[in-house]
Design a protein around this motif. Structure first.
Motif, mmCIF file in Angstrom:
data_model
loop_
_atom_site.group_PDB
_atom_site.id
_atom_site.type_symbol
_atom_site.label_atom_id
_atom_site.label_comp_id
_atom_site.label_asym_id
_atom_site.label_seq_id
_atom_site.Cartn_x
_atom_site.Cartn_y
_atom_site.Cartn_z
ATOM 1 N N UNK A 199 16.974 -75.668 -22.552
ATOM 2 C CA UNK A 199 16.976 -74.858 -23.769
ATOM 3 C C UNK A 199 18.425 -74.676 -24.197
ATOM 4 N N UNK A 200 18.743 -75.101 -25.405
ATOM 5 C CA UNK A 200 20.117 -74.994 -25.913
ATOM 6 C C UNK A 200 20.080 -74.898 -27.427
ATOM 7 N N UNK A 201 21.230 -74.583 -27.987
ATOM 8 C CA UNK A 201 21.372 -74.371 -29.425
ATOM 9 C C UNK A 201 21.442 -75.703 -30.176
ATOM 10 N N UNK A 202 20.839 -75.759 -31.355
ATOM 11 C CA UNK A 202 20.935 -76.909 -32.252
ATOM 12 C C UNK A 202 21.466 -76.437 -33.596
ATOM 13 N N UNK A 203 22.578 -77.006 -34.035
ATOM 14 C CA UNK A 203 23.162 -76.672 -35.339
ATOM 15 C C UNK A 203 23.200 -77.917 -36.228
ATOM 16 N N UNK A 204 22.279 -78.821 -35.996
ATOM 17 C CA UNK A 204 22.195 -80.051 -36.763
ATOM 18 C C UNK A 204 21.081 -80.923 -36.216
ATOM 19 N N UNK A 205 21.061 -82.159 -36.658
ATOM 20 C CA UNK A 205 20.003 -83.085 -36.246
ATOM 21 C C UNK A 205 20.580 -84.468 -35.985
ATOM 22 N N UNK A 206 19.791 -85.262 -35.296
ATOM 23 C CA UNK A 206 20.090 -86.675 -35.101
ATOM 24 C C UNK A 206 18.773 -87.426 -35.312
ATOM 25 N N UNK A 227 23.971 -88.730 -37.288
ATOM 26 C CA UNK A 227 24.225 -87.370 -36.836
ATOM 27 C C UNK A 227 24.650 -86.539 -38.038
ATOM 28 N N UNK A 228 24.017 -85.383 -38.259
ATOM 29 C CA UNK A 228 24.373 -84.528 -39.390
ATOM 30 C C UNK A 228 24.280 -83.059 -38.979
ATOM 31 N N UNK A 229 25.308 -82.290 -39.350
ATOM 32 C CA UNK A 229 25.291 -80.848 -39.091
ATOM 33 C C UNK A 229 24.431 -80.168 -40.156
ATOM 34 N N UNK A 230 24.007 -78.946 -39.858
ATOM 35 C CA UNK A 230 23.170 -78.199 -40.807
ATOM 36 C C UNK A 230 23.898 -77.910 -42.115
ATOM 37 N N UNK A 280 32.069 -75.141 -33.182
ATOM 38 C CA UNK A 280 30.981 -75.675 -34.007
ATOM 39 C C UNK A 280 31.273 -75.355 -35.469
ATOM 40 N N UNK A 281 31.163 -76.361 -36.343
ATOM 41 C CA UNK A 281 31.437 -76.152 -37.768
ATOM 42 C C UNK A 281 30.343 -75.322 -38.445
ATOM 43 N N UNK A 282 29.198 -75.183 -37.818
ATOM 44 C CA UNK A 282 28.092 -74.439 -38.416
ATOM 45 C C UNK A 282 28.136 -72.962 -38.020
ATOM 46 N N UNK A 283 28.224 -72.675 -36.718
ATOM 47 C CA UNK A 283 28.143 -71.281 -36.263
ATOM 48 C C UNK A 283 29.479 -70.706 -35.809
ATOM 49 N N UNK A 284 30.476 -71.547 -35.596
ATOM 50 C CA UNK A 284 31.796 -71.073 -35.197
ATOM 51 C C UNK A 284 31.951 -70.793 -33.715
ATOM 52 N N UNK A 285 30.907 -70.988 -32.923
ATOM 53 C CA UNK A 285 30.980 -70.774 -31.483
ATOM 54 C C UNK A 285 31.502 -72.021 -30.786
ATOM 55 N N UNK A 286 31.937 -71.861 -29.544
ATOM 56 C CA UNK A 286 32.401 -73.010 -28.771
ATOM 57 C C UNK A 286 31.253 -73.987 -28.553
ATOM 58 N N UNK A 287 31.560 -75.264 -28.675
ATOM 59 C CA UNK A 287 30.564 -76.316 -28.467
ATOM 60 C C UNK A 287 31.080 -77.266 -27.402
#
Length: 88
Positions: free
Chosen positions: A43-50, A61-64, A12-19
């Motif tokens: 329930x899951x992680x969101x590092x952006x919006x659509x 689609x846009x990352x945070x 993930x370009x926002x948090x660096x964790x595997x996506x």
């Protein structure tokens, strides 16, 4: 040749964790992959919006990172279901 330890995943370009590919999306502005929960029953992680672009009737689609830096347009404010019914 290097092998991918976790096929179907990117960082993930926002948090660096595997996506995982099934629970992520590509940002329209930086082309980076970010966590995006596409289901409302999980329930899951969101590092952006659509959101739906009203002008082009397309999903945006846009990352945070891009949303925070101003590189991407801000999505429209979310309305509650009750206010959408009253407006309609």
């Amino acid at each position: 040749m290097a092998t991918d330890v976790h096929p179907g995943t990117d960082l993930c370009v926002v948090c660096g964790e595997r996506a995982d590919a099934k629970m992520s999306a590509d940002c329209n502005w930086c082309d980076g992959r970010y966590h995006l929960n596409q289901r409302n029953d999980v329930v899951a992680k969101d590092c952006g919006q659509v959101w739906i672009d009203e002008q082009y009737m397309a999903l945006q689609f846009a990352c945070n990172n891009c949303l925070a830096s101003g590189g991407a347009p801000q999505p429209p404010a979310r309305q509650s279901a009750a206010s959408r019914v009253e407006a309609g």
